[in-house]
Design an enzyme around this catalytic site. Structure first.
Site, PDB file in Angstrom:
ATOM      1  N   GLN A  31       1.095  -1.423  -0.128  1.00 60.82           N
ATOM      2  CA  GLN A  31       0.243  -0.038   0.400  1.00 60.82           C
ATOM      3  C   GLN A  31       0.778   1.199  -0.134  1.00 60.82           C
ATOM      4  O   GLN A  31       0.271   2.103  -0.651  1.00 60.82           O
ATOM      5  CB  GLN A  31      -0.511  -0.044   0.991  1.00 60.82           C
ATOM      6  N   HIS A 134       0.990  -9.320   4.297  1.00 59.17           N
ATOM      7  CA  HIS A 134      -0.096  -8.853   3.814  1.00 59.17           C
ATOM      8  C   HIS A 134      -0.521  -8.525   3.014  1.00 59.17           C
ATOM      9  O   HIS A 134      -0.270  -7.962   1.802  1.00 59.17           O
ATOM     10  CB  HIS A 134       0.214  -7.324   4.584  1.00 59.17           C
ATOM     11  N   ASN A 178      -1.789 -10.715   8.267  1.00 62.32           N
ATOM     12  CA  ASN A 178      -2.907 -10.358   8.095  1.00 62.32           C
ATOM     13  C   ASN A 178      -4.274  -9.859   7.713  1.00 62.32           C
ATOM     14  O   ASN A 178      -4.290 -10.579   7.132  1.00 62.32           O
ATOM     15  CB  ASN A 178      -2.182  -8.426   7.458  1.00 62.32           C
ATOM     16  N   GLU A 179      -4.818 -10.166   8.954  1.00 60.14           N
ATOM     17  CA  GLU A 179      -6.118 -10.279   8.399  1.00 60.14           C
ATOM     18  C   GLU A 179      -6.864 -11.199   6.976  1.00 60.14           C
ATOM     19  O   GLU A 179      -7.026 -11.433   6.348  1.00 60.14           O
ATOM     20  CB  GLU A 179      -7.457  -8.932   7.851  1.00 60.14           C
ATOM     21  N   GLU A 390      -4.632  -2.060  14.056  1.00 56.51           N
ATOM     22  CA  GLU A 390      -5.700  -1.732  12.907  1.00 56.51           C
ATOM     23  C   GLU A 390      -7.217  -0.486  13.872  1.00 56.51           C
ATOM     24  O   GLU A 390      -7.190  -1.862  14.169  1.00 56.51           O
ATOM     25  CB  GLU A 390      -5.706  -1.734  11.960  1.00 56.51           C
ATOM     26  N   TRP A 436      -4.753   3.306  12.131  1.00 58.05           N
ATOM     27  CA  TRP A 436      -4.749   2.993  10.661  1.00 58.05           C
ATOM     28  C   TRP A 436      -5.494   3.982  10.012  1.00 58.05           C
ATOM     29  O   TRP A 436      -5.950   4.501   9.969  1.00 58.05           O
ATOM     30  CB  TRP A 436      -5.269   1.633   9.769  1.00 58.05           C
ATOM     31  N   GLU A 443      -5.527   2.184  -1.508  1.00 58.78           N
ATOM     32  CA  GLU A 443      -6.646   1.340  -0.709  1.00 58.78           C
ATOM     33  C   GLU A 443      -7.155   0.351  -1.461  1.00 58.78           C
ATOM     34  O   GLU A 443      -8.522   0.511  -1.478  1.00 58.78           O
ATOM     35  CB  GLU A 443      -7.647   3.118   0.628  1.00 58.78           C
TER      36      GLU A 443
HETATM   37  C1  NOJ Z   1      -7.037  -3.143   6.716  1.00 60.85           C
HETATM   38  C2  NOJ Z   1      -5.921  -4.197   6.110  1.00 60.85           C
HETATM   39  O1  NOJ Z   1      -5.785  -4.445   6.774  1.00 60.85           O
HETATM   40  C3  NOJ Z   1      -5.505  -2.841   5.298  1.00 60.85           C
HETATM   41  O2  NOJ Z   1      -4.814  -2.977   4.914  1.00 60.85           O
HETATM   42  C4  NOJ Z   1      -6.767  -1.704   5.004  1.00 60.85           C
HETATM   43  O3  NOJ Z   1      -5.871  -0.748   4.249  1.00 60.85           O
HETATM   44  C5  NOJ Z   1      -6.923  -1.499   6.547  1.00 60.85           C
HETATM   45  N1  NOJ Z   1      -8.111  -2.248   6.931  1.00 60.85           N
HETATM   46  C6  NOJ Z   1      -8.379   0.056   5.743  1.00 60.85           C
HETATM   47  O4  NOJ Z   1      -9.208  -1.364   4.785  1.00 60.85           O
END
Ligand code: NOJ
Length: 488
Positions: A31, A134, A178-179, A390, A436, A443
């Site tokens: 990003q 990520h 990540n997520e 975040e 964040w 994004e």
């Molecule tokens: C979670 C993600 O980890 C991140 O990459 C993203 O930009 C933010 N949420 C906002 O949507």
């Protein structure tokens, strides 16, 4: 007079956090870095996805340049110092370090870049929180099946061991993935994130299964090979909404809300923090739905007993990423419709009375709900140490520098965190909060149209200048005083 004096003192009251509370900001390699093919970096799935065009990303934008952090790290560092962050969370670009994703070939220029970042942070008293992965899987690994195949577990572990060995003398806080829950849903169920192939009802479970195993294996590698010498901590960052029943008096809606929490958060957190296995409600519902649909076995894979033992307890803290609340409603679907939300007969949507951060945004302005989520985690997961890795709020583009509405969301969120940390309501063990993001950045499918940064970036200007929003200046005051003021 008495009343006035009383009012003004209480309204101006400084809400001070416990000593040592961590204040951070976060970014992720794809990003912000740019330099997509610089100095030997290999391509990743987002490079491929954005270069293919096809209107899957806002105006077909790419992160080839993004914030330019690969060459402008010194500028990012100035922002970090101006804010006074105690922690900076960033991710390593897997294919910058290992161009084809494997340790067969190591890119020294990538190591040099991250060494400099880590050394600069430490020299300025900032603790690095480093994410291994990520969303930016090396393309070469995707070509071999990526998260869909069990083989990725060993490959991820080798990458993790390489990173622990290379940077772990200085990095003490690690996030493996990540997520994984967002990735499973958006990349593999809906196919709107790279690699962009929808496969509703199946792939999300398959890839989640492999990501959980990969995380656990890497945690064990750290535990057995590095922990004694490096003394760090490893976890996985999980996204979670806070979900309320659409009709609080309806038992079916209450179950629907629990079902979404199970699908979003507990599917990952229960195996890791409790017992190595998925929530019973999901196992039975997906199995029943799969049977009706004629599948020979459940679309939700099963862990072996050995895998369960490996997964159980494989985290040193609970890392949560929180943005918004939503409502859940029970909804019966026919067996023909395949989708992981349909497996639990639930529909989710925002409460129409909630404001949204910007028109069309998925983020409702619900700062009160973070406290409910923290309590949920505390109660269900045996009071773990929690790091919020975040939390944030976007503006549209053009984004005003005076982002008062956004700061009010962050300030109110911090005020909720004060309740749980300083005056111990709910007795939650929260130790770190990360905004964040440090910078406006790419994004994902929204490209540069959604601005989460504390610093504004002018992407039209090739120098990519960084200018603080009001939120940055206010956050700096919070960090300096280790607390937040109640509003006037
Ligand atoms: C979670 C993600 O980890 C991140 O990459 C993203 O930009 C933010 N949420 C906002 O949507």
């Amino acid at each position: 007079m008495m009343t006035m004096a009383f009012l003004s003192s209480s309204y101006r009251e400084e809400l001070t956090f416990p000593e040592g509370f961590g204040w951070g900001a976060a970014t992720a390699a794809y990003q912000v870095e740019g330099g997509w093919d610089a100095d030997g970096k290999g391509p990743n799935v987002w490079d491929t996805f954005t270069h293919q065009g096809g209107d899957r990303v806002f105006r077909n934008q790419t992160a080839d340049v993004a914030c330019g952090s690969y060459t402008l790290w010194g500028e990012d560092l100035k922002c970090i110092k101006q804010l006074g962050l105690t922690h900076y969370r960033f991710s390593l670009s897997w294919s910058r370090l290992l161009p084809d994703g494997t340790t067969g070939f190591i890119n020294q220029k990538g190591i040099d870049y991250y060494n400099k970042m880590i050394d600069d942070l430490l020299a300025n008293g900032v603790i690095p929180v480093v994410t291994l992965y990520h969303f930016d899987l090396p393309q070469h690994l995707e070509d071999q099946g990526g998260w869909k195949t069990g083989a990725i577990v060993e490959v991820f572990d080798a990458y993790a061991q390489f990173c622990f060995g290379t940077f772990g003398d200085r990095v003490k806080l690690w996030i493996t993935i990540n997520e994984p829950n967002t990735l499973a849903l958006l990349a593999y169920d809906k196919g709107i994130f790279a690699p962009g192939v929808p496969n509703p009802g199946n792939r999300a479970y398959q890839t989640a299964h492999n990501m959980i195993k990969a995380h656990a294996k890497a945690w064990h590698s750290y535990d057995s090979l590095f922990r004694k010498k490096q003394n760090g901590q490893v976890s996985m960052s999980l996204f979670s909404p806070w979900v309320e029943p659409a009709d609080p008096t309806s038992a079916a809606d209450q179950e629907a809300a629990k079902g979404i929490m199970a699908l979003a958060l507990d599917l990952f957190a229960k195996p890791i923090f409790i017992d190595g296995d998925y929530p019973a409600v999901l196992k039975s519902q997906v199995a029943a739905m799969s049977k009706k649909q004629g599948y020979p076995s459940s679309r939700l894979p099963e862990f072996t007993e050995e895998e369960k033992r490996m997964i159980k307890g494989s985290a040193d803290f609970f890392a949560i990423q929180y943005y918004t609340a939503c409502l859940a409603k029970h909804q019966e679907y026919s067996e023909g419709e395949l989708n992981i939300l349909k497996d639990i007969n639930t529909e989710v949507f925002p409460d129409p009375s909630w404001k949204v951060s910007q028109p069309g945004s998925w983020i409702s302005v619900t700062p009160w709900s973070i406290r409910k989520l923290l309590k949920y985690i505390k109660d269900l997961y045996n009071n773990p140490v929690i790091y919020i890795t975040e939390n944030g709020f976007p503006q549209g583009d053009p984004a005003p520098l005076d982002d008062t509405q956004r700061w009010e969301y962050i300030r109110q969120t911090i005020q909720e965190l004060y309740k749980v940390t300083a005056i111990h309501l709910d007795k939650v063990s929260l130790q770190l909060y990360c905004v964040w993001s440090l910078l406006d950045n790419f994004e994902w499918t929204q490209g540069y149209s959604s601005r989460f940064g504390l610093y504004k970036i002018d992407f039209e200007d090739s120098a990519l200048p960084q200018v603080p929003y009001k939120s940055a200046m206010e956050y700096a005051k919070v960090i300096q005083s280790n607390g937040v003021k109640r509003p006037l």
